[in-house]
Structures are given as C-alpha cells and as structure tokens.
Write a protein that holds these residues in place. Structure first.
Motif, mmCIF file in Angstrom:
data_model
loop_
_atom_site.group_PDB
_atom_site.id
_atom_site.type_symbol
_atom_site.label_atom_id
_atom_site.label_comp_id
_atom_site.label_asym_id
_atom_site.label_seq_id
_atom_site.Cartn_x
_atom_site.Cartn_y
_atom_site.Cartn_z
ATOM 1 N N LYS A 366 70.634 -19.953 28.913
ATOM 2 C CA LYS A 366 70.382 -18.814 28.215
ATOM 3 C C LYS A 366 69.432 -17.911 28.612
ATOM 4 O O LYS A 366 68.184 -18.061 28.910
ATOM 5 N N ASP A 368 68.550 -14.869 27.672
ATOM 6 C CA ASP A 368 67.681 -14.242 26.763
ATOM 7 C C ASP A 368 68.218 -14.521 25.435
ATOM 8 O O ASP A 368 69.339 -14.750 25.268
ATOM 9 N N ALA A 374 70.493 -10.349 27.174
ATOM 10 C CA ALA A 374 71.327 -11.366 28.052
ATOM 11 C C ALA A 374 72.274 -10.868 29.057
ATOM 12 O O ALA A 374 72.474 -11.366 30.220
ATOM 13 N N GLN A 410 65.178 -15.011 35.137
ATOM 14 C CA GLN A 410 64.558 -15.639 34.114
ATOM 15 C C GLN A 410 62.774 -15.912 34.679
ATOM 16 O O GLN A 410 62.213 -16.240 33.870
#
Ligand code: SF4
Ligand code: SF4
Length: 463
Positions: A366, A368, A374, A410
């Motif tokens: 994931k 974002d 994302a 990330q």
C-alpha cells in the motif's frame, strides 16, 4: 477465540539472528529485509508459509504456540488432531496408542480433524455445481494459499471456495456434541495440534470469519515428543481405551490429491509454494481453462511437509497410505462415539460450513492511503527501476530491486542503499566513501563489517 488482524505465528529472535539473509532470499512475498544486521518482517506481506523458518541456520525464527498447561483451564479438553499426526510415528505405534497417550497427557477427548472430510466433500460438490461458483474453484484448505492469493493474486480471491476447511467443521461439531451432552460452553477448550504456522495464523486471525472455534494451538513437533515419551514409558500390555473412527479415504485429505480425490469434475492438485505461485500466475493470465476444482497446498506433499512435522514427509505419506488401506478395509467403525453421529447433525453443520464473510484482497504494497498519491508513488517506483541494476543481488538488504524501489518511495530505504549506485555516486564524487561505508553498516550492522575484517585477519595470520 477473538479475531486479531494479521496475526503472525512467526517471531524473529533478534538476539539470535546473524543477518545471513537466507530467509529474505526464500520468502515468496518479499516480506523480509535486513536492517542493522538483523532480519525484519514486513507484517502486511507475510503469509505464514514458514519457508523462512525452514532455512534459518541458527533457529532465529520460531513459531509461537500456546502453553500446553492451558488445557487444564477447561473441564472438557479436546485434542483436535490432523491425521497426518499419525504418520509421524513408526508403523508400530497405532492410532489408538496415540489417542491413549493424548488422554494420559491430560486431554479428555481426542478427535481427528478429517472426520468431517466426507461431509465437507459433499458440500464442496454442491458448491462447485452451483451456477454462482467462480471456476476453477480453489480449495480453502491451506491457509497459506488463501493468504497468498489475498496478497499476491487479488484478482483470484473470488475463486477461493467460501466453505470452511475440515478443521473448523470438526471443531463446530465437537463443541455441539459436548454441549448437547450437558457441557457448559465455557468449560470446553478445543486445542488443535498443528503441522504448520499458517494454521496458527488462520486460527488467531481467521479469514472470512469473526472468530475461531479453536481455543488454542499446540505445535505438532512438541506434541510428537510428548506422545512418544508417554508411549515409551507405557508397559507393553496396556490396553487401548479409545478407538479412532476416521475412515481410510478421509485420512488422506490433507495430503496432495487427498482432497481432489473426493471431488467431482476436472480436478488438479498442486503442492509446494513455488509450484503454487507458478500455477496461480498462469491462472491469473488466463492460461488455464477447463478445470473445475484446484487443490493447492503450500507445502510439498501437503501437510506431511508442514514445517512443524517431525517426520520425513515421504515416510509420513507412505505410512499414511498403509494406514489408510488398513483402516479402509480391516477396521470396523464403532457403532457410537465421536464422529459416528456426524451425518445426523448434517443440517446443523451445513448451515455453519459457509464462511460468514467474503474473502477480500489484502494489499501488501500500500504505497499510500490516498489513491492519487499512491499512483504518483507508483510512477516513482517505475522511475527508480530505470536506475537500479535489476539483478536482485540483495546487498541493499531488500530481496529484489523492485522491493528496494517500493521501500524508497515509502521512506523505508534510500536509493544510495544500492551498492551499484553507491559506486557510481562515489565515482562522480557525489558520495564520500565514508558515507557509503556507513550505509553498509546501517544495513548489515557494525559488528558484521568488523567481525569479517577480524576473521579475515586471523585467517591470514594462520596461513
Ligand atoms: S512465513 Fe513465508 S511469507 Fe512470512 S516472512 Fe517467512 S517466508 Fe515470508
Ligand atoms: S535466516 Fe533470517 S532470521 Fe535466520 S539468521 Fe539469517 S537473517 Fe536472521
């Protein structure tokens, strides 16, 4: 047992870990990294397949279990055993002797999980025949495979059969049986003897269920040692007090082809995590047609190859084959006793066989919470991939270049973690060699760099 999201049965003992990265290199979902010379688990990626546990050379990865003494908190203490447990023992140790030992250890009842296999196969055949079933229907038996599909093949979640595996059905049955005989629900403790980590995770955080019927889990290797010790201390003339009811064909359910052998239509059985991934990729790419039912097991030879099995998996399968034949032909099932009334309870159990919730994909990367952000991060991942060498050397502490790129966006790693880019940056004087040395220390730990130098010196002095 209450649901916990993403419970994992495996724990890394940081003090014991030597940062060798063997685990990181075999993990099928890229759930491990090396940081500061130690393995680190990314929990949202882990499917509890146990591949890392198998390769750790120093036993720094352990599989949690409940304390066996916990069984004595309950008046009715049920040992729910997978029939592969019988296959751990030599041919001289009969299933009845294993039952007796479990009773002597402290359980009040012993029941084989696969007793519900016959009834479940009936329900599966109905499920597959239903017009709403998404073909090929994928068995929900192996929790590592269910989790693998959730995290790595989200487009296939609708193919997973929305029926409980035999473990849950047998637990529902046995609880009902005891309650009908007058036991209070709070007096019943159902303990599963597990051959793998994935089943522990499935019990502690069930998929498609609010909670599990199972009270606790004991690892099969632990129980094997306890039972064997008990059997060795017994006098030769001791009599078996209990009689397993399980039928020969059901005994084989947890092994490769054991489940598909009960199912109508075109069935295929696949075992081993690499084969499972290879096949699911083909299925996702629509290269597989004309299959009604897929039995997929994460371990080689099914549960005989579970990481908590004590015995050699080939010997286990051979012993189970022999026992299955003996049980199927010579054993007379008792007229009454656990399991014999299962079909009487079919309407009750049938209502409880379907999962209460649909199985949902679980996003392992994931980037974002915000979709637009994302997407931007995904573009950055692609850009980083242009710079990274694409040889998946693992020196950056991530298993692949793509995993490093995802970590970078990330904020969990830096582009300079890549040893190739470090050299480029040093060459163009954008990175000082001292800085690049510190990067390697951050990934592999100070001791690792120091120790290796000392070892090398000693070796040189000796020669
Ligand atoms: S249990 Fe399997 S998925 Fe989880 S970290 Fe170990 S190898 Fe990876
Ligand atoms: S296999 Fe993984 S957990 Fe075991 S010592 Fe190596 S890095 Fe540590």
């Amino acid at each position: 047992m209450e649901r916990k999201d993403f419970h994992h049965a495996l724990t890394i003992l940081t003090d014991v870990c030597i940062g060798c990265s063997h685990c990181m290199r075999v993990c099928p979902t890229e759930a491990l990294r090396v940081r500061n010379g130690k393995a680190v688990l990314y929990e949202n990626r882990c499917i509890d397949c146990g591949e890392c546990f198998k390769v750790c050379p120093v036993r720094a990865i352990i599989i949690e279990q409940d304390d066996l003494r916990q069984i004595f908190d309950y008046k009715h203490r049920v040992a729910l055993i997978p029939s592969v447990f019988f296959g751990q023992f030599s041919d001289k140790v009969t299933p009845a002797a294993v039952h007796d030992s479990l009773i002597e250890i402290g359980f009040t009842d012993v029941f084989e999980v696969e007793n519900s296999a016959e009834m479940l196969s009936h329900a599966i055949n109905r499920y597959i025949a239903s017009p709403t079933a998404v073909k090929p229907v994928i068995s929900s038996f192996c929790p590592a495979v269910v989790r693998l599909i959730q995290v790595k093949f989200p487009a296939l979640v609708d193919n997973i059969m929305l029926l409980k595996p035999p473990l849950d059905i047998s637990a529902v049955y046995y609880r009902k049986r005891l309650v009908d005989a007058g036991a209070k629900p709070e007096e019943i403790g159902i303990f599963y003897i597990t051959p793998c980590a994935a089943k522990i995770a499935a019990i502690k955080s069930p998929v498609g269920e609010d909670s599990s019927e199972i009270t606790g889990v004991i690892n099969m290797d632990t129980m094997y040692n306890q039972v064997l010790k008990n059997i060795r201390h017994k006098s030769n003339d001791s009599q078996s007090a209990t009689q397993p009811f399980i039928k020969g064909k059901s005994l084989m359910w947890s092994l490769t082809n054991g489940e598909s052998g009960h199912i109508n239509g075109n069935c295929l059985a696949i075992d081993g995590i690499d084969s499972a991934i290879e096949f699911l990729e083909k299925l996702e790419g629509e290269e597989v047609t004309d299959i009604d039912f897929l039995e997929i097991r994460s371990c080689d030879e099914g549960c005989a190859g579970g990481v908590l099995s004590y015995g050699n998996r080939f010997l286990t399968v051979e012993r189970m084959r022999k026992r299955s034949k003996q049980m199927g032909t010579t054993q007379t099932a008792p007229i009454s006793g656990p399991g014999t009334d299962m079909w009487d309870l079919y309407p009750y159990l049938l209502q409880r066989i379907p999962l209460v919730e649909p199985i949902k994909p679980r996003n392992m990367v994931k980037l974002d919470e915000d979709m637009a952000k994302a997407m931007k991060k995904m573009e950055r991942v692609q850009r980083y991939m242009c710079f990274l060498p694409g040889i998946d050397c693992g020196v950056c502490g991530a298993p692949t270049c793509r995993a490093l790129a995802e970590d970078i966006v990330q904020g969990k790693a830096a582009i300079s973690d890549c040893v190739f880019l470090q050299k480029n940056m040093e060459h163009s004087r954008k990175l000082h060699p001292d800085h690049s040395y510190r990067i390697m220390e951050r990934i592999w730990g100070k001791d690792r760099l120091q120790k290796d130098c000392n070892k090398l010196q000693n070796r040189n002095l000796e020669s």
